[in-house]
Design an enzyme around this catalytic site. Structure first.
Site, PDB file in Angstrom:
ATOM      1  N   ASP A   1       0.834  -1.197   0.000  1.00 54.44           N
ATOM      2  CA  ASP A   1       0.000   0.000   0.000  1.00 54.44           C
ATOM      3  C   ASP A   1       0.871   1.249   0.000  1.00 54.44           C
ATOM      4  O   ASP A   1       1.813   1.374   0.782  1.00 54.44           O
ATOM      5  CB  ASP A   1      -0.910  -0.005   1.228  1.00 54.44           C
TER       6      ASP A   1
ATOM      7  N   CYS B   1      -6.765   4.682  -5.864  1.00 55.94           N
ATOM      8  CA  CYS B   1      -6.034   5.913  -6.183  1.00 55.94           C
ATOM      9  C   CYS B   1      -4.594   5.621  -6.622  1.00 55.94           C
ATOM     10  O   CYS B   1      -4.312   5.599  -7.820  1.00 55.94           O
ATOM     11  CB  CYS B   1      -6.030   6.853  -4.975  1.00 55.94           C
ATOM     12  N   GLY B   2      -3.691   5.398  -5.656  1.00 55.05           N
ATOM     13  CA  GLY B   2      -2.268   5.328  -5.970  1.00 55.05           C
ATOM     14  C   GLY B   2      -1.885   4.197  -6.896  1.00 55.05           C
ATOM     15  O   GLY B   2      -1.438   4.398  -8.030  1.00 55.05           O
TER      16      GLY B   2
ATOM     17  N   GLN C   1      -0.172   8.501  -5.891  1.00 54.34           N
ATOM     18  CA  GLN C   1      -0.188   9.318  -4.684  1.00 54.34           C
ATOM     19  C   GLN C   1       1.179   9.809  -4.243  1.00 54.34           C
ATOM     20  O   GLN C   1       1.284  10.881  -3.647  1.00 54.34           O
ATOM     21  CB  GLN C   1      -0.796   8.500  -3.533  1.00 54.34           C
TER      22      GLN C   1
ATOM     23  N   CYS D   1      -7.524  -0.845  -6.378  1.00 55.93           N
ATOM     24  CA  CYS D   1      -6.673  -1.299  -5.285  1.00 55.93           C
ATOM     25  C   CYS D   1      -7.546  -1.209  -4.042  1.00 55.93           C
ATOM     26  O   CYS D   1      -8.665  -1.697  -4.056  1.00 55.93           O
ATOM     27  CB  CYS D   1      -5.390  -0.479  -5.188  1.00 55.93           C
TER      28      CYS D   1
END
Length: 390
Positions: A133, A169-170, A212, A165
């Site tokens: 993460d 986002c990232g 991110q 995910c």
């Protein structure tokens, strides 16, 4: 993080009492302007039905999952797929697992059969099992393998890829960007002024906080560089030995950014490759001097005078040796030498405690927009204003 209203996915399937049109997902345009990706949050216990409504309504054939159910002891995503010999019923959707296999040590492929109102469809899921993460994988190879397999399973249809995910986002943004640039390469649509930074900003306009962290951007930068290098090598046998003459792209990313040899790598003249700092083709092997053909004037007339002039012309050597300017002036200052070697002076006044350093750590990045310094990311809920300002 709520989705952007401009590109929000709106559900209409099963629109009745108790079934709203909301899901935390956004459309992201592909290289042809179509809705090529659905970037969405990983399903929660109360959004499992909405997730399968999304998959069915938009005809999704392939799901890319960049997280695990549990990470660091915390629940990150609800399981929305069936297990072996254990069908999963979610509202009116019945999901069964027909096949499960490992593509490589990081990626698992599941083939799901989804039935809704007596109609059955096959949906493939690719799950990256070891992507931390807000972090990055150890190398880009398996990420590239993941998007390549996804496109193979997808076929040529217009259906969007569903990418998620935990928050969507990232890691989701990294996968969408990698596939986007890969499609540009495959369709030969790379513009002369290509900028990976601009691509990232455009994707972030459509899905807030996609990509991110600085670490994710650096990983994306080198993954795209590897794609360009592979495209160059496959395009012409002239470049088959390119890797032997260049610094490795991602075997050790930190050594690449700080390598003293990086400035000496020849840069291609094309602005396309220069914008992502792909090492260019090796320069032709030449000595420190080279030959120049002398331009001779045509004889102006005849007679003795003309003969003398002709003899004088013949006495002038046809070729002369020219020493490169860099070798003629060995006494140049350090700044001048740096300029000749392709170094770009850095304006230290722009730096600050919350600023990024250059991606290539003061090596020439050849016009990459990321050289514009932006604030250090502060987390998914408190992003720097420059990342989201459009």
């Amino acid at each position: 993080m709520p989705p952007d209203d401009q590109t929000r996915v709106i559900l209409s399937l099963l629109q009745e009492e108790g079934h709203g049109d909301y899901i935390n997902g956004n459309f992201i345009r592909g290289t042809d302007g179509s809705q090529a990706y659905i970037a969405t949050q990983g399903p929660l216990p109360h959004t499992l039905l909405d997730f399968w409504r999304l998959i069915w309504e938009f005809g999704v054939k392939v799901i890319l999952m960049a997280c695990q159910e549990m990470e660091n002891g915390r629940k990150k995503c609800e399981r929305y797929w069936a297990l072996q010999q254990e069908p999963l019923q979610i509202g009116p959707f019945c999901i069964t697992l027909t096949r499960e296999m490992w593509l490589n040590p990081d990626i698992k492929l599941r083939i799901l059969q989804v039935t809704f109102q007596k109609e059955s469809r096959s949906v493939s899921q690719l799950q990256y099992m070891s992507w931390p993460d807000r972090g990055v994988p150890s190398n880009p190879d398996n990420v590239l393998a993941m998007v390549e397999k996804a496109r193979h399973l997808q076929g040529s249809g217009p259906n969007p890829l569903c990418v998620h995910c935990s928050a969507g986002c990232g890691r989701t943004g990294v996968l969408c960007t990698v596939d986007y640039v890969r499609q540009l390469l495959l369709t030969q649509m790379i513009p002369p002024n290509f900028s990976l930074f601009s691509v990232v900003l455009e994707i972030r306009k459509q899905r807030p906080l996609a990509i991110q962290t600085e670490e994710q951007y650096r990983f994306l930068y080198h993954t795209v560089s590897q794609m360009f290098l592979s495209a160059i090598q496959n395009a012409s046998p002239h470049y088959q030995n390119l890797k032997e003459n260049c610094v490795p792209l991602y075997d050790d990313a930190l050594s690449l950014w700080t390598s003293q040899n990086l400035n000496a790598i020849a840069r291609p003249s094309s602005g396309v490759l220069r914008s992502i700092s792909v090492p260019g083709p090796p320069a032709l092997s030449m000595a420190d001097t080279y030959a120049v053909v002398q331009k001779r004037a045509a004889p102006a007339g005849t007679g003795a005078g003309a003969g003398a002039r002709a003899r004088g012309t013949e006495d002038t050597p046809l070729y002369s040796q020219v020493t490169p300017r860099a070798w003629r002036h060995q006494a140049l200052s350090e700044d001048a030498r740096g300029a000749q070697q392709g170094r770009v002076p850095v304006d230290e006044s722009l730096a600050g405690p919350g600023a990024y350093e250059d991606v290539a750590d003061r090596a020439q990045t050849g016009g990459l927009g990321f050289n514009l310094r932006i604030g250090r990311p502060k987390g998914p809920r408190d992003p720097p204003a420059e990342w989201t300002r459009v």
